[in-house]
Design a protein around this motif. Structure first.
Motif, PDB file in Angstrom:
ATOM      1  N   TYR A 217      -3.794  -1.905   3.788  1.00  0.00           N
ATOM      2  CA  TYR A 217      -2.529  -2.422   4.296  1.00  0.00           C
ATOM      3  C   TYR A 217      -1.655  -2.957   3.160  1.00  0.00           C
ATOM      4  O   TYR A 217      -0.442  -2.750   3.143  1.00  0.00           O
ATOM      5  N   LYS A 218      -2.268  -3.620   2.206  1.00  0.00           N
ATOM      6  CA  LYS A 218      -1.523  -4.201   1.079  1.00  0.00           C
ATOM      7  C   LYS A 218      -1.113  -3.148   0.050  1.00  0.00           C
ATOM      8  O   LYS A 218      -0.183  -3.373  -0.715  1.00  0.00           O
ATOM      9  N   THR A 219      -1.803  -2.002   0.021  1.00  0.00           N
ATOM     10  CA  THR A 219      -1.554  -0.974  -0.990  1.00  0.00           C
ATOM     11  C   THR A 219      -0.582   0.099  -0.518  1.00  0.00           C
ATOM     12  O   THR A 219       0.239   0.570  -1.293  1.00  0.00           O
ATOM     13  N   PHE A 220      -0.676   0.514   0.735  1.00  0.00           N
ATOM     14  CA  PHE A 220       0.152   1.599   1.243  1.00  0.00           C
ATOM     15  C   PHE A 220       1.634   1.242   1.150  1.00  0.00           C
ATOM     16  O   PHE A 220       2.023   0.087   1.283  1.00  0.00           O
ATOM     17  N   GLU A 221       2.473   2.266   0.982  1.00  0.00           N
ATOM     18  CA  GLU A 221       3.918   2.073   0.877  1.00  0.00           C
ATOM     19  C   GLU A 221       4.526   1.619   2.204  1.00  0.00           C
ATOM     20  O   GLU A 221       5.384   0.749   2.240  1.00  0.00           O
TER      21      GLU A 221
ATOM     22  N   HIS B 138     -13.677  -6.324  15.093  1.00  0.00           N
ATOM     23  CA  HIS B 138     -12.818  -7.432  15.519  1.00  0.00           C
ATOM     24  C   HIS B 138     -11.408  -6.954  15.872  1.00  0.00           C
ATOM     25  O   HIS B 138     -10.698  -7.606  16.636  1.00  0.00           O
ATOM     26  N   LEU B 139     -11.012  -5.818  15.313  1.00  0.00           N
ATOM     27  CA  LEU B 139      -9.724  -5.187  15.655  1.00  0.00           C
ATOM     28  C   LEU B 139      -9.959  -3.858  16.369  1.00  0.00           C
ATOM     29  O   LEU B 139      -9.131  -2.942  16.303  1.00  0.00           O
ATOM     30  N   ASN B 140     -11.105  -3.759  17.051  1.00  0.00           N
ATOM     31  CA  ASN B 140     -11.445  -2.573  17.851  1.00  0.00           C
ATOM     32  C   ASN B 140     -11.417  -1.285  17.041  1.00  0.00           C
ATOM     33  O   ASN B 140     -11.049  -0.229  17.536  1.00  0.00           O
ATOM     34  N   ARG B 141     -11.806  -1.382  15.776  1.00  0.00           N
ATOM     35  CA  ARG B 141     -11.860  -0.243  14.868  1.00  0.00           C
ATOM     36  C   ARG B 141     -10.508   0.472  14.752  1.00  0.00           C
ATOM     37  O   ARG B 141     -10.426   1.686  14.634  1.00  0.00           O
ATOM     38  N   ALA B 142      -9.434  -0.318  14.793  1.00  0.00           N
ATOM     39  CA  ALA B 142      -8.077   0.220  14.605  1.00  0.00           C
ATOM     40  C   ALA B 142      -7.999   0.916  13.252  1.00  0.00           C
ATOM     41  O   ALA B 142      -8.872   0.758  12.395  1.00  0.00           O
ATOM     42  N   ILE B 143      -6.942   1.671  13.058  1.00  0.00           N
ATOM     43  CA  ILE B 143      -6.742   2.456  11.844  1.00  0.00           C
ATOM     44  C   ILE B 143      -5.492   1.973  11.122  1.00  0.00           C
ATOM     45  O   ILE B 143      -4.451   1.757  11.745  1.00  0.00           O
ATOM     46  N   ILE B 144      -5.585   1.857   9.800  1.00  0.00           N
ATOM     47  CA  ILE B 144      -4.435   1.572   8.954  1.00  0.00           C
ATOM     48  C   ILE B 144      -4.144   2.854   8.171  1.00  0.00           C
ATOM     49  O   ILE B 144      -5.037   3.401   7.513  1.00  0.00           O
ATOM     50  N   VAL B 145      -2.906   3.327   8.255  1.00  0.00           N
ATOM     51  CA  VAL B 145      -2.541   4.601   7.632  1.00  0.00           C
ATOM     52  C   VAL B 145      -1.068   4.552   7.246  1.00  0.00           C
ATOM     53  O   VAL B 145      -0.308   3.732   7.777  1.00  0.00           O
ATOM     54  N   GLU B 146      -0.667   5.433   6.361  1.00  0.00           N
ATOM     55  CA  GLU B 146       0.750   5.567   6.008  1.00  0.00           C
ATOM     56  C   GLU B 146       1.513   6.119   7.209  1.00  0.00           C
ATOM     57  O   GLU B 146       1.067   7.079   7.846  1.00  0.00           O
ATOM     58  N   LYS B 147       2.666   5.552   7.499  1.00  0.00           N
ATOM     59  CA  LYS B 147       3.481   6.023   8.615  1.00  0.00           C
ATOM     60  C   LYS B 147       3.821   7.505   8.478  1.00  0.00           C
ATOM     61  O   LYS B 147       3.876   8.230   9.471  1.00  0.00           O
TER      62      LYS B 147
END
Length: 179
Positions: A110-114, A75-84
């Protein structure tokens, strides 16, 4: 939930060892909480299940300085969530995953990463595919299958991969891993 945590932690630990991951490397993880809980991918997203699996992996990687890249669902095109910090110069996408749009695993990340950011893609050093999430598009060019002692987390099929540098040259070339 303790069993899911322990299975996820064991899988991450084994992959780190086999792939020889080091500080600054990236492990991409796609996780269907629906599959882990015994359902069908995309049908019964569970934050509680995702949190248990996420914690097992994150608690293994963070002390080693290895970044976790959480793959969102289609649904989000297999986007990635990662630490900046893992991708300081990457082009950031403007999206925040939700359990039914991105998936519970990516939402937990997303809720856990700094300092979480979303990317369209990444080239990770290794990966865990938990429940048939198809992480291959987010691995470096040469992916090598890895057999772990576990083949499931909960009810979800577990597939692991590491990557290696491309071999360039003919049969007489000497490669870094041979020196």
């Amino acid at each position: 939930m303790n069993e899911l945590y322990n299975q996820a932690r064991q899988a991450a630990e084994e992959l780190c060892e086999i792939a020889k991951l080091k500080q600054g490397d990236i492990m991409v993880v796609g996780c269907s909480s629906s599959e882990v809980a015994g359902g069908v991918i995309g049908k019964n997203s569970s934050l509680e299940t995702a949190q248990a699996v996420f914690s097992g992996i994150y608690d293994t990687l963070k002390p080693k300085g290895i970044y976790l890249a959480a793959q969102c669902c289609e649904h989000l095109n297999r986007a990635i969530i990662v630490e900046k910090a893992a991708v300081p110069f990457a082009e950031i996408a403007n999206v925040v995953p939700q359990p039914k749009a991105g998936g519970s695993f990516a939402t937990t990340a997303y809720k856990t990463f700094e300092n979480p950011v979303a990317l369209e893609n990444i080239k990770a050093d290794a990966g865990l595919d938990i429940g048939g999430t198809l992480i291959g598009m987010h691995l470096k060019s040469v992916a090598v299958p890895v057999r772990l002692s576990l083949d499931h987390i909960g009810s979800a099929i577990l597939i692991a991969a590491r990557t290696r540098a491309k071999y360039i040259g003919g049969s007489r070339a000497i490669y870094n891993d041979e020196i």
